[in-house]
Design an enzyme around this catalytic site. Structure first.
Site, PDB file in Angstrom:
ATOM      1  N   SER A   1       0.842  -1.194   0.000  1.00  0.00           N
ATOM      2  CA  SER A   1       0.000   0.000   0.000  1.00  0.00           C
ATOM      3  C   SER A   1       0.885   1.256   0.000  1.00  0.00           C
ATOM      4  O   SER A   1       1.830   1.310  -0.790  1.00  0.00           O
ATOM      5  CB  SER A   1      -0.928  -0.066   1.211  1.00  0.00           C
ATOM      6  OG  SER A   1      -2.011   0.786   1.075  1.00  0.00           O
TER       7      SER A   1
ATOM      8  N   ASP B   1      -8.593  -5.431  -5.998  1.00  0.00           N
ATOM      9  CA  ASP B   1      -8.234  -4.327  -5.111  1.00  0.00           C
ATOM     10  C   ASP B   1      -8.542  -2.986  -5.783  1.00  0.00           C
ATOM     11  O   ASP B   1      -8.002  -2.696  -6.856  1.00  0.00           O
ATOM     12  CB  ASP B   1      -6.729  -4.433  -4.814  1.00  0.00           C
ATOM     13  CG  ASP B   1      -6.221  -3.292  -3.958  1.00  0.00           C
ATOM     14  OD1 ASP B   1      -7.043  -2.587  -3.346  1.00  0.00           O
ATOM     15  OD2 ASP B   1      -4.987  -3.123  -3.901  1.00  0.00           O
TER      16      ASP B   1
ATOM     17  N   HIS C   1      -6.230  -6.363  -1.583  1.00  0.00           N
ATOM     18  CA  HIS C   1      -5.131  -5.418  -1.309  1.00  0.00           C
ATOM     19  C   HIS C   1      -3.900  -6.149  -0.749  1.00  0.00           C
ATOM     20  O   HIS C   1      -3.956  -6.712   0.334  1.00  0.00           O
ATOM     21  CB  HIS C   1      -5.644  -4.374  -0.318  1.00  0.00           C
ATOM     22  CG  HIS C   1      -4.881  -3.077  -0.338  1.00  0.00           C
ATOM     23  ND1 HIS C   1      -4.427  -2.472  -1.487  1.00  0.00           N
ATOM     24  CD2 HIS C   1      -4.512  -2.249   0.676  1.00  0.00           C
ATOM     25  CE1 HIS C   1      -3.816  -1.338  -1.189  1.00  0.00           C
ATOM     26  NE2 HIS C   1      -3.840  -1.178   0.115  1.00  0.00           N
TER      27      HIS C   1
END
Lengths: 472, 472
Positions: free
Chosen positions: A155, A410, A435
């Site tokens: 991320s 995602d 994710h």
């Protein structure tokens, strides 16, 4: 909503793991300059880092795996990035997880860091200062030794890992940037892509009625909330902690739902996880099971929505009510306020939605509005072009040794790097991945694509390390 | 001496050219943030840049040639970098010379910039802030157009050009870094190499007695200055503006001579040039002609040294006296004080000498001493490892599209990049070249090696531009 959606970026990292005992480390501190880039003062402070050399030959370690910590307490990232540990064991690497300045316990001004009357305390809360912290820490850890360092991150941490390799290739031999939306910036990616992907996830998880029902629900909520009796009914059906008393409350409730949908898509993992609330395996599908029939009647629709939402809000059966006004404060380690500050200085990610092709309400990206809010709240004026100016936007042709992995389930994959600019940048697509699923520890329920992705990643990283020694 | 020798870095750029009319440009200004890397204030100021689009198709320019200005007034660099103009004409490029912040008229705090009672004004006088200025200026000049930009620079400007390509490869397709001693930093290069090369230049320019005489001269000066009559004699022989009254004066005189030797070596060009003072072609050889015989008698030696020095101090025959106490202030455009500040923050270049293998007096590199002086004078604490941390020192394996050219007659070549780490970094050696001779405009007296170097450079730069369009 747009500020908060950024805070979702880290949320799936907080999924608890089933075997946390394997994540053992010493907690250490490292002193860094407050400001790496001016000579205004010599002030310094300490960032934390987690250190484990149990896999390595202490007298002759082979490599360092360095997680470029992102927006939260670093212990959470360590515990939710099992792949780093599994690969470290295989590669006999030293494991380091570095805490991002202004998060966790790495606060430049201690408890006074976020003092609203001292906005100058926020001045050094930037990507560049953070990368310099990491560069100095690695230089210290290498201690003059020729030792390859691999950066890891998921991320925003993946964005940092990629940018770290781009800017400091002499310090890290490569980077695994898992679900790193480095293209989620002005002028690079359409602002509605995040919500389009989320819609698509809900559209295909069970049947298309799911997203259609959600799309219709906004009107249903507004109709119901038009009367006092309807407002009360909404509160009762959804078990809201605080009643909906006016239009602002209703909007806040609907913003909350939009955040929930993004959260569900990001954490749409194939096994039970413990997120902001506990979640079942394949939570979007579970959610959509309650919305498999297209509701013509708005009251029916609202009832089904309430049942569906309980998948997210009360899977454990223990939550007394839905705290829609305080959704980002449910964990002490989640630092949505820190991220809100970053989204007000450099991490200005445009989001918007169009109700005609998504399940979301139509909304536009309004930089002026965002900027005004940022100034009012933090006395910060966003610099939305900083990141592209420094890291190149889509022009990555000179970059090397980065793995960009993205799961197609995602929503952040829309801002990810999905095409390689050259043969030294590796793109790994996980059709069944939410994710940064690949960064998590192995699980028997992992789909084939994530097992395969981890194997590829391991091979590439192994090659970077071999190359380092070959050319030494 | 060690601080001042850095100031010599730019001096040879100040050689006047015979056809300055070709260097025409508009002088423009561009607003940049005072501090690119914190959110402490929104202060900004203007840097100057020179702009010429006469060679380009204005509606459809093919490229931008961007000189990354270094330590001085940018007009001097423009007028002394003829190769940039000649190649721009060939490539039909827009020519831009950007002035380095804190030099020329690009002063962040105007006339108050160097106010000794406001040392905080110097806080943003760094390489990184400067590169960001250039990145923003180029982004502005490109104005959204897909337009390849090539960076050019000589000496410190060449270091900036190389670092600019390393850090902003999405902004410049490549860099010509002429005589750029990016390895002249702690731990990378022996500190005595600069003086060893200078010695070698004097050793081979005519015959070896030249450097031997210089090596013996220090003792001769000390002997002579031991008496009042001798002090006077020294002053008379050398036509010193101020008499030598004590040991400090003598040391300052000898420091001055050491600077002169470096200057002579750097500007040892094959044709007449106008340096801090006018110089003949091959000035080291001219200087050494006066020292071709090895002097046993110290008084004779001093007399010959005085004659030799006049090659540097009074070639035009118009200089009334030798201003050994103020040698770096002979031109309004030379900014040795600015460079002194940079050598006190990041550009901490170690120099030393050993009398046993050079013509210099023995001296050591003492960081503590330098640091104390820097703090006393500017309230700056040097960060001698900043540059290596950020730009990688000798580890350039991930870099691409940089030409490092070095003349072997140039003392700075000792800190230059002389070996390529990969096939995308080009090394060009000019056996007969002094300090970035290749960057100067063509001259009939140019040795074959510089003609050849310019052809190679032109071909490589042309290829970068072609590649840009090929992969567009």
């Amino acid at each position: 909503m747009y500020v908060y959606i950024c805070a979702l970026l880290f949320s799936s990292l907080l999924l608890a793991t089933s075997a946390q005992s394997k994540f053992e480390y010493e907690i250490k501190e490292f002193q860094v300059p407050l400001d790496h880039f001016s000579f205004l003062s010599n002030a310094s402070f300490s960032i934390r880092y987690l250190y484990n050399e149990s896999y390595a030959d202490k007298s002759n370690p082979k490599s360092i795996f360095f997680y470029t910590g992102n927006e939260g307490d670093i212990e959470w990232f360590a515990k939710n990035s099992g792949f780093v540990w599994e690969l470290a064991e295989k590669e006999r690497a030293i494991v380091v997880f570095a805490e991002h300045r202004y998060y966790g316990k790495s606060l430049p001004f201690g408890s006074d860091t976020f003092n609203a009357s001292k906005p100058e305390h926020l001045a050094y809360f930037t990507v560049e200062q953070t990368l310099e912290d990491y560069a100095m820490l690695i230089t210290f850890l290498r201690n003059g030794r020729q030792l390859p360092v691999v950066a890891f991150g998921g991320s925003y941490g993946g964005m940092l890992a990629a940018w770290f390799r781009i800017k400091y290739p002499h310090i890290v031999v490569g980077a695994l940037a898992a679900s790193a939306p480095i293209l989620q910036f002005e002028g690079l990616t359409p602002c509605d892509i995040f919500n389009e992907i989320t819609t698509s996830v809900f559209n295909t998880a069970y049947n298309a009625n799911c997203s259609a029902n959600i799309g219709k629900s906004w009107h249903a909520f507004e109709t119901m909330a038009a009367t006092d009796a309807g407002k009360k009914q909404l509160g009762d059906k959804f078990h809201l902690c605080e009643p909906i008393k006016n239009g602002d409350d209703l909007n806040q409730f609907m913003d909350y739902l939009e955040d929930v949908y993004a959260n569900l898509a990001m954490s749409n993992y194939p096994y039970n996880t413990n997120f902001l609330a506990p979640l079942p395996a394949n939570p979007v599908r579970q959610f959509c099971l309650y919305l498999k029939d297209l509701h013509a009647d708005e009251a029916d629709l609202v009832s089904s929505m309430a049942s569906a939402l309980a998948v997210y809000t009360n899977y454990s059966g223990s939550d007394p009510c839905v705290d829609y006004k305080n959704s980002n404060a449910s964990s002490a380690t989640v630092d949505s306020s820190g991220w809100e500050i970053q989204s007000c200085n450099q991490m200005v990610m445009p989001f918007c939605a169009n109700s005609s092709n998504t399940m979301y309400r139509t909304s536009t990206w309004d930089l002026k509005k965002v900027s005004d809010k940022c100034y009012k709240k933090f006395q910060l004026t966003p610099k939305p072009f900083d990141i592209v100016l420094r890291y190149g936007g889509r022009d990555l042709v000179a970059a090397s040794n980065i793995i960009f992995s993205n799961g197609l389930l995602d929503p952040w994959s829309g801002g990810g790097v999905l095409m390689s600019p050259n043969d030294r940048i590796h793109i790994i697509i996980l059709p069944e991945g939410a994710h940064h699923l690949d960064l998590r520890q192995s699980n028997p329920m992992d789909p084939a694509s994530v097992v395969d992705a981890r194997q590829k990643e391991a091979a590439i990283i192994g090659q970077w390390i071999s190359e380092f020694y070959r050319y030494l």
